[in-house]
Design a protein around this motif. Structure first.
Motif, PDB file in Angstrom:
ATOM      1  N   SER A   1       0.842  -1.203   0.000  1.00 48.02           N
ATOM      2  CA  SER A   1       0.000   0.000   0.000  1.00 48.02           C
ATOM      3  C   SER A   1       0.868   1.240   0.000  1.00 48.02           C
ATOM      4  CB  SER A   1      -0.922   0.025   1.226  1.00 48.02           C
ATOM      5  OG  SER A   1      -1.770  -1.097   1.239  1.00 48.02           O
TER       6      SER A   1
ATOM      7  N   PHE B   1      -6.609  -4.173  -7.215  1.00 50.29           N
ATOM      8  CA  PHE B   1      -6.476  -2.791  -6.739  1.00 50.29           C
ATOM      9  C   PHE B   1      -7.700  -2.313  -5.981  1.00 50.29           C
ATOM     10  CE2 PHE B   1      -6.909   1.830  -7.490  1.00 50.29           C
ATOM     11  CZ  PHE B   1      -5.740   2.252  -6.865  1.00 50.29           C
TER      12      PHE B   1
ATOM     13  N   MET C   1      -8.825   1.374  -3.420  1.00 47.85           N
ATOM     14  CA  MET C   1      -8.411   2.683  -2.917  1.00 47.85           C
ATOM     15  C   MET C   1      -9.389   3.162  -1.862  1.00 47.85           C
ATOM     16  SD  MET C   1      -9.317   5.116  -6.201  1.00 47.85           S
ATOM     17  CE  MET C   1      -8.528   6.518  -5.422  1.00 47.85           C
TER      18      MET C   1
ATOM     19  N   LEU D   1      -3.738   3.822  -1.551  1.00 47.32           N
ATOM     20  CA  LEU D   1      -3.740   3.007  -2.768  1.00 47.32           C
ATOM     21  C   LEU D   1      -3.211   1.635  -2.395  1.00 47.32           C
ATOM     22  CD1 LEU D   1      -2.164   5.671  -5.155  1.00 47.32           C
ATOM     23  CD2 LEU D   1      -4.584   5.286  -4.677  1.00 47.32           C
TER      24      LEU D   1
END
Length: 199
Positions: free
Chosen positions: A31, A165, A167, A188
């Motif tokens: 991250s 992924f 976020m 992220l």
């Protein structure tokens, strides 16, 4: 130097343990938080963080680093600037709500370093700027550095946007005897491992 040796030993132990055939401990995610805002009892500024985590069953172990500096704009010459950095070892859990929403909760210990740089005018260095009555000086900096061990509490809320992924937002606190700080910022997050094991 001590913190480098500590990190090297940690990585060697984790790598050796993860290679055992009967162990399920494996690299899980990385991250990055490029934009954090932090504050303490008298200053605030910008910070950034990076971490790597390993997972065994439902337990997550994280090596986390955060650094930040006071945001100062001065037109009257240099001013005192505070900065910090920390390296943490954390333990936590990941909770999933539905197919796209995650909540992470961590706690652990931290090596915390806080620095105050205070400018001092160098005697005899003043020079006039042209025809104005404005004098410029050269400065030296006194560095006051304090290190300690802190208690870390951290939580994340993440929204999955792809197979690997996600976020979201990261909320972080480091409670210590030198300078307790709180930070929040964009997170992220990338999952590691084979695609066949990604849920």
């Amino acid at each position: 130097m001590k913190i480098r040796v500590l990190c090297a030993c940690l990585f060697i132990c984790v790598f050796a343990y993860s290679q055992e055939s009967d162990s399920k401990l494996a690299f899980y995610s990385i991250s990055f938080s490029p934009i954090n805002i932090y504050f303490d009892h008298h200053t605030s500024g910008l910070a950034a963080s990076l971490d790597i985590s390993l997972k065994k069953d439902k337990d997550i172990y994280k090596l986390f680093g955060l650094t930040g500096s006071e945001f100062v704009v001065s037109v009257l010459g240099p001013s005192k600037v505070e900065s910090f950095h920390e390296i943490d070892i954390l333990y936590g859990k990941e909770l999933r709500e539905g197919k796209w929403l995650y909540f992470d909760f961590y706690s652990g210990l931290s090596y915390f370093s806080h620095t105050i740089n205070t400018p001092e005018k160098i005697p005899g260095s003043g020079t006039n700027s042209g025809g104005f009555s404005f004098t410029t000086y050269e400065y030296s900096y006194n560095e006051d550095k304090n290190n300690t061990i802190g208690l870390v509490l951290q939580s994340n809320i993440r929204f999955r946007t792809g197979k690997r992924f996600s976020m979201g937002l990261q909320f972080h606190s480091n409670i210590n005897t030198v300078n307790t700080i709180f930070s929040t910022g964009l997170l992220l997050h990338w999952k590691l491992g084979r695609k066949s094991k990604l849920d």
